[in-house]
Design an enzyme around this catalytic site. Structure first.
Site, PDB file in Angstrom:
ATOM      1  CB  ALA A  14      -0.950  -0.017   1.196  1.00  0.00           C
ATOM      2  CD  GLU A  38       6.527  -7.208  -1.690  1.00  0.00           C
ATOM      3  OE1 GLU A  38       6.530  -8.243  -0.992  1.00  0.00           O
ATOM      4  OE2 GLU A  38       6.391  -6.066  -1.210  1.00  0.00           O
ATOM      5  CB  SER A  44      -0.980  -2.958  -5.157  1.00  0.00           C
ATOM      6  OG  SER A  44       0.091  -2.095  -5.421  1.00  0.00           O
ATOM      7  CB  CYS A  48      -7.842  -5.085   5.656  1.00  0.00           C
ATOM      8  SG  CYS A  48      -6.664  -3.921   6.360  1.00  0.00           S
ATOM      9  CB  VAL A  85      15.851  -4.159   0.563  1.00  0.00           C
ATOM     10  CG1 VAL A  85      16.929  -3.222   1.109  1.00  0.00           C
ATOM     11  CG2 VAL A  85      15.343  -3.652  -0.782  1.00  0.00           C
ATOM     12  CG  ASN A 312      -3.679   2.898   0.241  1.00  0.00           C
ATOM     13  OD1 ASN A 312      -3.228   2.718  -0.878  1.00  0.00           O
ATOM     14  ND2 ASN A 312      -4.177   1.909   0.967  1.00  0.00           N
ATOM     15  CE1 TYR A 433     -35.619   9.756  12.786  1.00  0.00           C
ATOM     16  CE2 TYR A 433     -36.843  11.600  11.844  1.00  0.00           C
ATOM     17  CZ  TYR A 433     -36.826  10.382  12.505  1.00  0.00           C
ATOM     18  OH  TYR A 433     -37.994   9.782  12.875  1.00  0.00           O
TER      19      TYR A 433
END
Length: 460
Positions: A14, A38, A44, A48, A85, A312, A433
């Site tokens: 992200a 990566e 990406s 969650c 890395v 993000n 409402y």
């Protein structure tokens, strides 16, 4: 003609790829080369969403992928997958990388660096923690491994260690797979991000769904069978049979590289940045996402919150600044929402112990209401708890536990916290409402009225 600068990004999820995308919008390939590393198989993706994929609410893994490596590359972002890395050389302005497949090492120089290494699951050094059948749920690979285990496991007993957001969401997923689910939790009540009295409501609701919750009980080990697979989870005074175990203990900032490079870390182990998300003391290094600490606008202290929403936003700010523009990230109020089956759980701002920790004197108000007008079909119960500063009446925090229509009401409080409103000011908010959506007095406003009365009484 000016030389092309190189922006190197560590982490392809992200924060990292949002930064890459925003920087690319700011500058073209002739002005800014973007290289991202990566170590995993996917870029990406929504971590969650993994519990909902496991549960079957989301049908396919790829629905959780916002943008593939190929899509990033078509936008002139050199995203190198399965490349880890292993070192940041701040003095030499370069990073050392290792190809996960071949093991080959190489160095890549940078003019600007973004650290978006995320968080790592807390995995305590318990006996049997690495046994087959014990699963974390941090990556899409983790989710697939768990689904594979569920498909081939003959037993139907599942145990979740930890009762935070991931723990209760995974409990629901396992329940949907037909498992008998037990949660073993170190804290006295589930959802330690709530006050204990609100966590008790979650405990009661979980029991009503058929989920056994064992609270105030640290896990001491995982027992395996002759085949090496998990058979039970042990505590100091009991043993709980389990055919599959899911870890939902939480996460901590993944800052191993940053620490080794001598970059500044906070008391929670996350990188420290300024408002522009630049690592403190380093003009050409930025950091964002789950590896950083951010300012809590209510308490005034730094805290670590691992959420894709923040990641993000961090990436957008970093990309704008690294691309020659300007942006800032002012901080957070700690808003989070989750669900388990029909129960919705939400919170924002400070808990009672958070307020005490920063020396705030406060009052509380707890009310029970419904999501719609009481006479309207489908009206569901909810409990709202509100904290306000004793002297000023400033809103400090809100927690909500209820059924459909409860959770997202916390956003009202999140806006009020960000604006620094008092609970008395909140009572005048002009909220929407109609009987299908709310009682005449919205539950959050009812809580604000009660909190206002508590503030006035405390001042007498």
């Amino acid at each position: 003609m000016a030389a092309t600068e190189r922006l190197v990004i560590i982490g392809g999820d992200a924060a990292g790829m949002s930064a890459a995308s925003q920087a690319r919008r700011m500058k073209g390939p002739d002005e800014l080369e973007i290289v991202a590393f990566e170590r995993g198989h996917f870029s990406s993706f929504s971590a969650c969403g993994i519990p909902y994929w496991v549960s079957g609410d989301v049908g396919e893994r790829d629905e959780l992928i916002a943008r593939t490596p190929e899509e990033h590359r078509r936008r002139a972002i050199d995203l190198r997958m399965r490349t880890e890395v292993t070192e940041i050389d701040v003095t030499g302005a370069r990073v050392r990388t290792r190809d996960v497949g071949t093991g080959a090492d190489s160095w890549t120089g940078y003019d600007k660096l973004v650290i978006a290494t995320g968080a790592r699951p807390i995995r305590p050094a318990l006996p049997g923690i690495d046994a087959p059948g014990v699963h974390g749920v941090q990556t899409l690979d983790d989710g697939q491994a768990l689904l594979d285990t569920l498909a081939r496991t003959e037993g139907r007993r599942a145990l979740v260690i930890g009762a935070g957001y991931i723990g209760v969401e995974m409990a629901e997923a396992l329940l949907k797979h037909g498992y008998e689910v037990t949660i073993v939790n170190r804290s006295e009540q589930p959802m330690a991000t709530l006050d204990p009295d609100m966590g008790r409501l979650v405990h009661e609701a979980l029991s009503g769904m058929g989920i056994t919750t064992v609270s105030g009980t640290p896990v001491t080990g995982i027992r395996t069978g002759d085949d090496g697979r998990v058979r039970a989870v042990t505590t100091d005074d009991a043993e709980y049979p389990a055919d599959v175990v899911v870890l939902g203990i939480g996460v901590e900032p993944e800052t191993t590289l940053a620490r080794a490079a001598g970059l500044p870390l906070g008391r929670h182990g996350g990188l420290l940045t300024d408002l522009a998300m630049r690592v403190r003391g380093h003009d050409n290094i930025w950091a964002g996402g789950d590896c950083v600490e951010v300012l809590d606008l209510v308490s005034g202290r730094e805290r670590h919150i691992a959420l894709g929403t923040h990641a993000n936003k961090h990436g957008q700010i970093i990309g704008a600044n690294a691309g020659g523009g300007y942006g800032t990230f002012p901080g957070v109020v700690g808003t989070a929402v989750s669900k388990v089956c029909e129960l919705e759980i939400a919170r924002t701002g400070l808990r009672e112990k958070d307020a005490r920790a920063v020396g705030l004197r406060y009052v509380t108000a707890t009310i029970e209401s419904t999501s719609r007008a009481g006479y309207f079909p489908g009206a569901a119960p909810m409990t709202v708890k509100m904290l306000a500063e004793r002297r000023t009446g400033r809103l400090l925090g809100v927690q909500i536990v209820g059924r459909e229509g409860a959770g997202k009401r916390v956003d009202i409080a999140a806006v009020a916290l960000t604006a620094g409103m008092t609970v008395e000011q909140m009572t005048a908010l002009d909220l929407g409402y109609a009987p299908p959506f709310s009682p005449v007095w919205d539950p959050v406003l009812v809580a604000a009225r009660k909190a206002t009365a508590a503030v006035r009484k405390a001042g007498m």
